[in-house]
Design a protein around this motif. Structure first.
Motif, mmCIF file in Angstrom:
data_model
loop_
_atom_site.group_PDB
_atom_site.id
_atom_site.type_symbol
_atom_site.label_atom_id
_atom_site.label_comp_id
_atom_site.label_asym_id
_atom_site.label_seq_id
_atom_site.Cartn_x
_atom_site.Cartn_y
_atom_site.Cartn_z
ATOM 1 N N SER A 65 -15.929 -51.038 -54.896
ATOM 2 C CA SER A 65 -16.851 -50.151 -55.602
ATOM 3 C C SER A 65 -17.121 -48.884 -54.796
ATOM 4 N N ALA B 138 -14.014 -46.500 -54.959
ATOM 5 C CA ALA B 138 -13.858 -45.805 -56.239
ATOM 6 C C ALA B 138 -14.419 -44.392 -56.190
ATOM 7 N N ASN B 139 -15.270 -44.114 -55.229
ATOM 8 C CA ASN B 139 -15.885 -42.788 -55.116
ATOM 9 C C ASN B 139 -15.106 -41.860 -54.191
ATOM 10 N N PRO C 90 -6.784 -44.126 -58.537
ATOM 11 C CA PRO C 90 -7.184 -45.482 -58.969
ATOM 12 C C PRO C 90 -6.052 -46.495 -58.969
ATOM 13 N N LEU D 39 -5.691 -47.767 -55.472
ATOM 14 C CA LEU D 39 -6.794 -48.682 -55.172
ATOM 15 C C LEU D 39 -6.588 -50.017 -55.881
ATOM 16 N N LEU E 267 -13.817 -52.356 -59.179
ATOM 17 C CA LEU E 267 -13.157 -51.067 -59.351
ATOM 18 C C LEU E 267 -13.105 -50.675 -60.820
ATOM 19 N N SER F 44 -16.342 -49.434 -62.051
ATOM 20 C CA SER F 44 -16.641 -48.097 -61.533
ATOM 21 C C SER F 44 -15.848 -47.022 -62.260
ATOM 22 N N ILE F 45 -14.640 -47.382 -62.762
ATOM 23 C CA ILE F 45 -13.792 -46.433 -63.487
ATOM 24 C C ILE F 45 -13.431 -47.058 -64.835
ATOM 25 N N LYS G 225 -9.812 -49.142 -67.085
ATOM 26 C CA LYS G 225 -10.040 -50.557 -66.799
ATOM 27 C C LYS G 225 -8.785 -51.395 -66.982
ATOM 28 N N ILE H 50 -6.115 -50.665 -64.322
ATOM 29 C CA ILE H 50 -6.537 -51.154 -63.002
ATOM 30 C C ILE H 50 -6.320 -52.656 -62.894
#
Length: 269
Positions: free
Chosen positions: A185, A188-189, A194, A197, A216, A219-220, A224, A227
């Motif tokens: 999390s 993600a910033n 992505p 990650l 993750l 957060s995005i 989804k 990811i």
């Protein structure tokens, strides 16, 4: 394993799961840094640790027998069955997104070299903390099921290397899910893509991968599905290609570095 013990174990796990789902996902904002997402899975692990015989017996002695050593022993035999179900679920995430995964090229395979960082960084630290040959088993990788089997086959589970890999495996079960869930999390910033990650979430552990990828994805949310697909595929590849990476590269390098570092951090082998 007695049927009554198995039924009691699954009953306890069912209760813990319901309580965790009722608690839901907790989001802790951290200002400009981002946010920490705590999933129901993390609550479930915390509750499970509290309800171990030793911990519960010290807090409320009269409740010590709710979860006895019999249930703890039974869980060791049940976990492999549960992992099979988890593996099937991971496959359903990767399959529908196979085209996007192929488009990623060799990245999913080459990322295995990143797993060497566990040993390159962890081995000298383990030796500084006083470990000996246990350091090789404990740091050769993130020490999930493939590593456990590999080290057990080569050295034996009761060897120093076997004790090291088992120690890392158990600590990972207790704290790895929480750590990687929080780390994802926070990552993600960052400006890291992505997809990169998501691939990093696949570390060969179903529970850790799930916690990291779900955090993750939360957060995005617009990415989804992608990811979760990249994370699931990465996890499967890590279990397969990671085994050969450990056998052919990580373990020989760990043994070589042990000989070098032991002369620096230890008075004798």
């Amino acid at each position: 394993m007695k049927e009554s013990v198995t039924l009691k174990l699954f009953g306890l796990l069912g209760i813990v799961s319901v309580i965790s789902e009722m608690m839901g996902t907790t989001i802790i904002p951290l200002g400009n840094i981002g946010k920490i997402i705590i999933l129901p899975m993390i609550f479930a692990m915390i509750i499970a640790v509290i309800f171990t015989p030793d911990a519960l017996g010290r807090i409320v002695p009269v409740l010590k027998n709710i979860c006895s050593e019999k249930e703890v022993k039974a869980s060791e035999e049940v976990i492999m069955l549960v992992l099979l179900l988890l593996g099937a679920k991971l496959g359903t995430s990767a399959g529908p997104n196979i085209i996007k995964l192929i488009e990623s090229g060799p990245a999913l395979v080459l990322q295995e070299f990143g797993n060497l960082g566990t040993m390159l960084i962890g081995l000298p630290i383990a030796l500084m903390l006083g470990m000996k040959r246990e350091a090789v088993g404990a740091t050769v990788s993130i020490c999930r099921e493939p590593t456990l089997g590999l080290v057990s086959e080569i050295y034996g589970i009761n060897s120093p290397e076997g004790l090291g890999v088992m120690g890392t495996y158990m600590v990972g079960n207790l704290f790895g899910t929480i750590f990687f869930g929080l780390l994802a999390s926070l990552a993600a910033n960052t400006n890291i893509h992505p997809y990169a990650l998501a691939m990093a979430c696949g570390m060969g552990s179903g529970s850790m991968m799930t916690a990291a990828s779900q955090s993750l994805a939360e957060s995005i949310p617009v990415m989804k599905e992608e990811i979760l697909a990249y994370a699931a595929t990465s996890n499967i590849l890590t279990n397969v290609t990671g085994l050969y990476m450990e056998l052919l590269i990580a373990l020989p390098v760990a043994n070589k570095l042990y000989k070098i570092y032991s002369k620096v951090f230890m008075k004798k082998n």
